[in-house]
Motif scaffolding. Structure first.
Motif, PDB file in Angstrom:
ATOM      1  N   TYR A  29       0.853  -1.189   0.000  1.00  0.00           N
ATOM      2  CA  TYR A  29       0.000   0.000   0.000  1.00  0.00           C
ATOM      3  C   TYR A  29       0.886   1.235   0.000  1.00  0.00           C
ATOM      4  CZ  TYR A  29       1.024  -0.687   4.937  1.00  0.00           C
ATOM      5  OH  TYR A  29       1.664  -0.901   6.123  1.00  0.00           O
ATOM      6  N   LYS A  30       0.265   2.392  -0.044  1.00  0.00           N
ATOM      7  CA  LYS A  30       0.995   3.660  -0.211  1.00  0.00           C
ATOM      8  C   LYS A  30       2.069   3.905   0.848  1.00  0.00           C
ATOM      9  CE  LYS A  30      -1.424   7.542   0.305  1.00  0.00           C
ATOM     10  NZ  LYS A  30      -2.256   8.705  -0.023  1.00  0.00           N
ATOM     11  N   TRP A  31       1.836   3.490   2.070  1.00  0.00           N
ATOM     12  CA  TRP A  31       2.758   3.817   3.160  1.00  0.00           C
ATOM     13  C   TRP A  31       3.671   2.650   3.522  1.00  0.00           C
ATOM     14  CZ3 TRP A  31      -2.566   5.312   4.394  1.00  0.00           C
ATOM     15  CH2 TRP A  31      -2.814   6.653   4.073  1.00  0.00           C
ATOM     16  N   ASP A  32       4.020   1.818   2.564  1.00  0.00           N
ATOM     17  CA  ASP A  32       4.899   0.666   2.821  1.00  0.00           C
ATOM     18  C   ASP A  32       6.211   1.052   3.489  1.00  0.00           C
ATOM     19  OD1 ASP A  32       3.318  -1.390   1.905  1.00  0.00           O
ATOM     20  OD2 ASP A  32       4.211  -1.448  -0.081  1.00  0.00           O
ATOM     21  N   SER A  33       6.719   2.223   3.161  1.00  0.00           N
ATOM     22  CA  SER A  33       8.030   2.618   3.678  1.00  0.00           C
ATOM     23  C   SER A  33       7.986   3.051   5.145  1.00  0.00           C
ATOM     24  CB  SER A  33       8.608   3.748   2.830  1.00  0.00           C
ATOM     25  OG  SER A  33       7.772   4.884   2.912  1.00  0.00           O
ATOM     26  N   VAL A  34       6.797   3.240   5.688  1.00  0.00           N
ATOM     27  CA  VAL A  34       6.654   3.675   7.086  1.00  0.00           C
ATOM     28  C   VAL A  34       6.488   2.433   7.967  1.00  0.00           C
ATOM     29  CG1 VAL A  34       5.311   5.050   8.720  1.00  0.00           C
ATOM     30  CG2 VAL A  34       5.524   5.804   6.327  1.00  0.00           C
ATOM     31  N   PRO A  35       7.401   2.190   8.908  1.00  0.00           N
ATOM     32  CA  PRO A  35       7.229   1.041   9.805  1.00  0.00           C
ATOM     33  C   PRO A  35       5.892   1.143  10.547  1.00  0.00           C
ATOM     34  CG  PRO A  35       9.430   1.977  10.036  1.00  0.00           C
ATOM     35  CD  PRO A  35       8.633   2.931   9.182  1.00  0.00           C
ATOM     36  N   VAL A  36       5.211   0.020  10.668  1.00  0.00           N
ATOM     37  CA  VAL A  36       3.878   0.003  11.278  1.00  0.00           C
ATOM     38  C   VAL A  36       3.885   0.630  12.667  1.00  0.00           C
ATOM     39  CG1 VAL A  36       2.032  -1.503  12.117  1.00  0.00           C
ATOM     40  CG2 VAL A  36       3.072  -1.934   9.900  1.00  0.00           C
ATOM     41  N   ASN A  37       4.925   0.345  13.450  1.00  0.00           N
ATOM     42  CA  ASN A  37       4.975   0.882  14.815  1.00  0.00           C
ATOM     43  C   ASN A  37       5.243   2.388  14.857  1.00  0.00           C
ATOM     44  OD1 ASN A  37       7.635   0.518  13.960  1.00  0.00           O
ATOM     45  ND2 ASN A  37       8.368   0.060  16.021  1.00  0.00           N
ATOM     46  N   GLU A  38       5.533   2.996  13.707  1.00  0.00           N
ATOM     47  CA  GLU A  38       5.751   4.450  13.630  1.00  0.00           C
ATOM     48  C   GLU A  38       4.641   5.161  12.844  1.00  0.00           C
ATOM     49  OE1 GLU A  38       9.660   5.133  11.985  1.00  0.00           O
ATOM     50  OE2 GLU A  38      10.586   3.698  13.359  1.00  0.00           O
ATOM     51  N   TRP A  39       3.633   4.405  12.388  1.00  0.00           N
ATOM     52  CA  TRP A  39       2.656   4.979  11.487  1.00  0.00           C
ATOM     53  C   TRP A  39       1.791   6.062  12.141  1.00  0.00           C
ATOM     54  CZ3 TRP A  39      -2.390   5.979  10.430  1.00  0.00           C
ATOM     55  CH2 TRP A  39      -2.639   6.428   9.141  1.00  0.00           C
ATOM     56  N   ILE A  40       1.371   5.877  13.365  1.00  0.00           N
ATOM     57  CA  ILE A  40       0.514   6.878  14.016  1.00  0.00           C
ATOM     58  C   ILE A  40       1.261   8.202  14.154  1.00  0.00           C
ATOM     59  CG2 ILE A  40      -0.643   7.471  16.194  1.00  0.00           C
ATOM     60  CD1 ILE A  40      -1.696   4.599  16.241  1.00  0.00           C
ATOM     61  N   GLU A  41       2.511   8.142  14.544  1.00  0.00           N
ATOM     62  CA  GLU A  41       3.329   9.360  14.619  1.00  0.00           C
ATOM     63  C   GLU A  41       3.438  10.013  13.231  1.00  0.00           C
ATOM     64  OE1 GLU A  41       7.986  10.382  15.409  1.00  0.00           O
ATOM     65  OE2 GLU A  41       7.063   8.880  16.717  1.00  0.00           O
ATOM     66  N   PHE A  42       3.641   9.194  12.196  1.00  0.00           N
ATOM     67  CA  PHE A  42       3.717   9.672  10.819  1.00  0.00           C
ATOM     68  C   PHE A  42       2.392  10.334  10.412  1.00  0.00           C
ATOM     69  CE2 PHE A  42       2.855   8.851   6.300  1.00  0.00           C
ATOM     70  CZ  PHE A  42       3.979   9.387   5.692  1.00  0.00           C
ATOM     71  N   ALA A  43       1.284   9.702  10.752  1.00  0.00           N
ATOM     72  CA  ALA A  43      -0.038  10.241  10.412  1.00  0.00           C
ATOM     73  C   ALA A  43      -0.268  11.585  11.106  1.00  0.00           C
ATOM     74  CB  ALA A  43      -1.131   9.249  10.808  1.00  0.00           C
ATOM     75  N   GLU A  44       0.108  11.671  12.359  1.00  0.00           N
ATOM     76  CA  GLU A  44      -0.032  12.935  13.086  1.00  0.00           C
ATOM     77  C   GLU A  44       0.800  14.030  12.414  1.00  0.00           C
ATOM     78  OE1 GLU A  44      -1.879  13.728  15.761  1.00  0.00           O
ATOM     79  OE2 GLU A  44      -2.631  11.738  16.264  1.00  0.00           O
ATOM     80  N   GLU A  45       2.035  13.710  12.100  1.00  0.00           N
ATOM     81  CA  GLU A  45       2.953  14.681  11.504  1.00  0.00           C
ATOM     82  C   GLU A  45       2.456  15.165  10.133  1.00  0.00           C
ATOM     83  OE1 GLU A  45       7.413  14.463   9.624  1.00  0.00           O
ATOM     84  OE2 GLU A  45       7.066  13.412  11.525  1.00  0.00           O
ATOM     85  N   HIS A  46       1.839  14.260   9.356  1.00  0.00           N
ATOM     86  CA  HIS A  46       1.386  14.606   8.012  1.00  0.00           C
ATOM     87  C   HIS A  46      -0.118  14.902   7.946  1.00  0.00           C
ATOM     88  CE1 HIS A  46       5.297  12.796   7.234  1.00  0.00           C
ATOM     89  NE2 HIS A  46       5.294  13.532   6.128  1.00  0.00           N
ATOM     90  N   LYS A  47      -0.741  15.006   9.119  1.00  0.00           N
ATOM     91  CA  LYS A  47      -2.173  15.335   9.217  1.00  0.00           C
ATOM     92  C   LYS A  47      -3.055  14.375   8.412  1.00  0.00           C
ATOM     93  CE  LYS A  47      -1.336  20.218  10.278  1.00  0.00           C
ATOM     94  NZ  LYS A  47      -0.171  19.952  11.005  1.00  0.00           N
ATOM     95  N   ILE A  48      -2.729  13.097   8.495  1.00  0.00           N
ATOM     96  CA  ILE A  48      -3.541  12.058   7.856  1.00  0.00           C
ATOM     97  C   ILE A  48      -4.625  11.662   8.859  1.00  0.00           C
ATOM     98  CG2 ILE A  48      -3.549   9.714   6.922  1.00  0.00           C
ATOM     99  CD1 ILE A  48      -0.510  10.171   6.313  1.00  0.00           C
TER     100      ILE A  48
END
Length: 126
Positions: A29-48
């Protein structure tokens, strides 16, 4: 004895002829490069947006299967939407997820089928 499977099964299955259960480790899927355990932090940072969807998944479960296509033998990719549901399943230690697998995804007929399924089951949560 078969290996342990924890399947995120959908509540609805309106297209049983395309239904399957996909092993999450084989699904891209689109966010393959983001480790699953870091995804929520990534989503917060990118306003997803994800919070309302994740609350809904926790309360109601998966309502509809994600839509996938096989882009080449053994490589399964999500279709249009479903990435946040896939990530939620991974975060919650699921091994498989309910899916509709679109056959021959490069044909016009299959493109229309994917759009038809998507339109029928679309629910805006976030």
């Amino acid at each position: 004895m078969p290996p342990f499977q924890k399947i995120l099964k959908s509540k609805h299955n309106d297209f049983p002829e395309y239904y399957t259960e996909i092993e999450l480790k084989n699904l891209t899927y689109k966010w393959d490069s983001v480790p699953v355990n870091e995804w929520i932090e990534f989503a917060e940072e990118h306003k997803i947006p994800y919070k309302n969807l994740y609350d809904d998944l926790k309360k109601k479960g998966l309502l509809y299967p994600v839509i996938v296509r096989e882009t080449r033998p053994g490589l399964i990719r999500k279709w249009h939407c479903g990435g946040r549901r896939i990530i939620w399943a991974k975060i919650n230690s699921y091994t498989h997820i309910s899916a509709y697998k679109i056959p021959d995804w490069q044909t016009k007929e299959s493109q229309l089928l994917g759009e038809k399924i998507s339109a029928r089951q679309f629910i805006q949560i976030d």
